[in-house]
Design a protein around this motif. Structure first.
Motif, short mmCIF file in Angstrom:
data_model
loop_
_atom_site.label_atom_id
_atom_site.label_comp_id
_atom_site.label_asym_id
_atom_site.label_seq_id
_atom_site.Cartn_x
_atom_site.Cartn_y
_atom_site.Cartn_z
N ASN A 82 16.38 43.58 84.64
CA ASN A 82 17.69 42.69 85.12
C ASN A 82 17.62 41.51 84.38
OD1 ASN A 82 19.43 42.12 87.27
ND2 ASN A 82 17.82 41.20 88.45
N ILE A 83 17.67 41.60 83.22
CA ILE A 83 17.82 40.22 82.41
C ILE A 83 19.26 40.42 81.78
CG2 ILE A 83 17.06 39.03 80.22
CD1 ILE A 83 14.14 40.15 80.90
N LYS A 84 20.04 39.43 82.20
CA LYS A 84 21.45 39.53 81.88
C LYS A 84 21.85 38.89 80.47
CE LYS A 84 22.27 39.49 86.74
NZ LYS A 84 22.72 38.68 87.74
N ILE A 85 22.33 39.29 79.62
CA ILE A 85 22.82 38.74 78.20
C ILE A 85 24.21 38.52 78.02
CG2 ILE A 85 22.46 39.05 75.91
CD1 ILE A 85 19.74 39.22 77.28
N THR A 86 24.68 37.49 77.47
CA THR A 86 25.90 36.82 77.36
C THR A 86 26.02 36.12 76.01
OG1 THR A 86 26.61 36.80 79.58
CG2 THR A 86 28.10 35.72 78.37
N CYS A 87 26.98 36.37 75.32
CA CYS A 87 27.27 35.58 74.11
C CYS A 87 28.75 34.91 74.32
CB CYS A 87 27.54 36.51 72.87
SG CYS A 87 25.86 37.36 72.19
N VAL A 88 28.68 33.64 74.16
CA VAL A 88 29.82 32.68 74.49
C VAL A 88 30.39 32.18 73.10
CG1 VAL A 88 30.52 30.59 75.66
CG2 VAL A 88 28.84 32.23 76.80
N GLU A 89 31.60 32.50 72.92
CA GLU A 89 32.07 32.41 71.93
C GLU A 89 33.54 31.37 71.96
OE1 GLU A 89 31.39 37.21 71.13
OE2 GLU A 89 33.13 36.17 72.04
N PRO A 90 32.92 30.08 71.66
CA PRO A 90 34.15 29.03 71.41
C PRO A 90 34.93 29.08 70.03
CG PRO A 90 32.09 28.03 71.98
CD PRO A 90 31.77 29.46 71.57
N GLY A 91 36.16 28.42 70.18
CA GLY A 91 36.70 28.11 69.07
C GLY A 91 36.28 26.61 68.48
N GLY A 92 37.22 25.81 68.07
CA GLY A 92 36.89 24.54 67.89
C GLY A 92 36.49 23.65 69.24
N ILE A 93 35.46 22.77 68.94
CA ILE A 93 34.91 22.03 69.98
C ILE A 93 35.03 20.46 69.60
CG2 ILE A 93 33.04 21.39 71.56
CD1 ILE A 93 32.01 24.25 70.84
N LYS A 94 35.52 19.40 70.38
CA LYS A 94 35.92 18.37 70.13
C LYS A 94 34.49 17.65 70.43
CE LYS A 94 39.72 17.97 72.31
NZ LYS A 94 40.69 17.44 73.18
N THR A 95 33.39 17.70 69.35
CA THR A 95 31.97 17.18 69.77
C THR A 95 31.63 16.67 68.50
OG1 THR A 95 30.79 19.09 69.80
CG2 THR A 95 31.76 18.64 71.75
N GLU A 96 30.30 16.04 68.63
CA GLU A 96 29.46 15.76 67.34
C GLU A 96 29.26 16.89 66.55
OE1 GLU A 96 26.41 12.97 67.43
OE2 GLU A 96 27.33 11.38 68.49
N PHE A 97 29.40 18.34 66.87
CA PHE A 97 29.16 19.47 66.23
C PHE A 97 29.98 19.49 65.16
CE2 PHE A 97 30.11 23.70 64.98
CZ PHE A 97 28.76 24.43 65.03
N MET A 98 31.42 18.86 65.19
CA MET A 98 32.40 18.97 64.27
C MET A 98 31.87 17.84 63.26
SD MET A 98 34.63 21.05 64.86
CE MET A 98 36.11 20.66 63.93
N ASN A 99 31.50 16.86 63.69
CA ASN A 99 30.94 15.95 62.54
C ASN A 99 29.90 16.33 61.81
OD1 ASN A 99 33.09 13.97 63.73
ND2 ASN A 99 31.44 13.22 65.09
N SER A 100 28.84 17.01 62.37
CA SER A 100 27.89 17.84 61.68
C SER A 100 28.06 18.72 60.85
CB SER A 100 26.86 18.40 62.98
OG SER A 100 25.96 19.23 62.15
N ALA A 101 29.32 19.39 61.09
CA ALA A 101 29.94 20.31 60.25
C ALA A 101 30.37 19.72 59.07
CB ALA A 101 30.84 21.40 61.00
#
Length: 286
Positions: free
Chosen positions: A174-193
């Motif tokens: 009973n362990i549920k697994i999900t992959c969440v697949e965003p496109g572009g995100i307006k966060t510091e992740f973009m700056n890091s990239a």
């Protein structure tokens, strides 16, 4: 007892917004980050809004750090209900230009960290016969993109790892697994990239340079013309994570926007949420 959630990479962006949103919705949140010197903003928000957020140190590239963080939660609560594998970093550079250190780094942060965090929580979820593991991958985990092959390779690996894991731990424990697949995100992740991108011409040089310049021009054009459709906020992605955590039968994979859905359609149209494939694999092997 309220449900608890361990979220990695909460100093900024989606992780930061998720920690706040989950706490606002009744979860006890263990907000982890590699560098606790970056915890002030989240700590201030938690205190001002009286949120049940506990900030802990966790470096997804350090197995001992992961083990210590998980043990801290077990010692306090005796359980882990939800793991959100959020920590990650963007990277855009040609395979030829990337150093050995960079290749190992992008794989460690985006793939190995997910595996080791998951490995650390699985024994407790298995024993309690319940749990949920939500991993933020990317549209880059389904669709390879120019100059992102090393990043996409790591995200593809997460998708394959989670898909394989889901074929047997979900029914048995009973362990549920999900992959969440965003496109572009307006966060510091973009700056890091961008900071990890060969933008100075010294690395993306020679025959690759014209292709790279066209790639960067395309990114800038899309950001100006279609930002509202292409780039989501961290809170918008966090809302998807929260919805999944409340879903009794969550999908194996889900895109977080109409743009992301359209971008991946050729890969996903036969089985958009991955459910059919998991069922097929179970019937073939188990």
């Amino acid at each position: 007892m309220k449900k608890n959630v361990l979220i990695t990479g909460t100093s900024t962006g989606v992780g930061f917004d998720s920690a706040i949103l989950f706490a606002q919705n009744g979860y006890k949140v263990y907000a982890s980050m590699r560098n606790l010197k970056k915890a002030d903003a989240l700590k201030e928000k938690a205190e001002s809004d009286h949120l049940d957020i506990h900030i802990i140190q966790l470096d997804v590239t350090d197995a001992q750090s992961i083990s210590t963080a998980v043990q801290t939660i077990i010692d306090e609560d005796g359980k882990i209900d939800v793991l959100v594998n959020n920590a990650g970093a963007g990277f855009a550079k040609t395979t030829e230009d990337a150093t050995e250190q960079e290749i190992k780094w992008v794989t460690d942060v985006n793939y190995h960290g997910v595996v080791f965090c998951t490995q650390a929580v699985l024994p407790y979820m298995r024993k309690q016969k319940s749990g949920q593991i939500i991993s933020i991958t990317s549209v880059g985990g389904l669709v390879g993109q120019p100059f992102n092959e090393l990043y996409c390779g790591a995200k593809f690996a997460v998708e394959g790892y989670m898909e394989g894991l889901a074929t047997y731990v979900s029914d048995a424990f009973n362990i549920k697994i999900t992959c969440v697949e965003p496109g572009g995100i307006k966060t510091e992740f973009m700056n890091s990239a961008v900071s990890k991108t060969a933008v100075d011409g010294a690395l993306a040089s020679g025959e690759y340079l014209p292709i790279f310049q066209a790639y960067m021009a395309g990114i800038q054009k899309r950001a100006k013309e279609g930002e509202a459709q292409t780039y989501q906020t961290g809170t918008e992605v966090a809302e998807v994570l929260l919805d999944i955590s409340k879903n009794e039968n969550p999908p194996l994979r889900i895109r977080t926007s109409e743009w992301a859905e359209a971008f991946c359609r050729l890969k996903t149209q036969a089985d958009p949420d991955g459910t059919k494939l998991v069922q097929q694999i179970r019937s073939s092997f188990l």
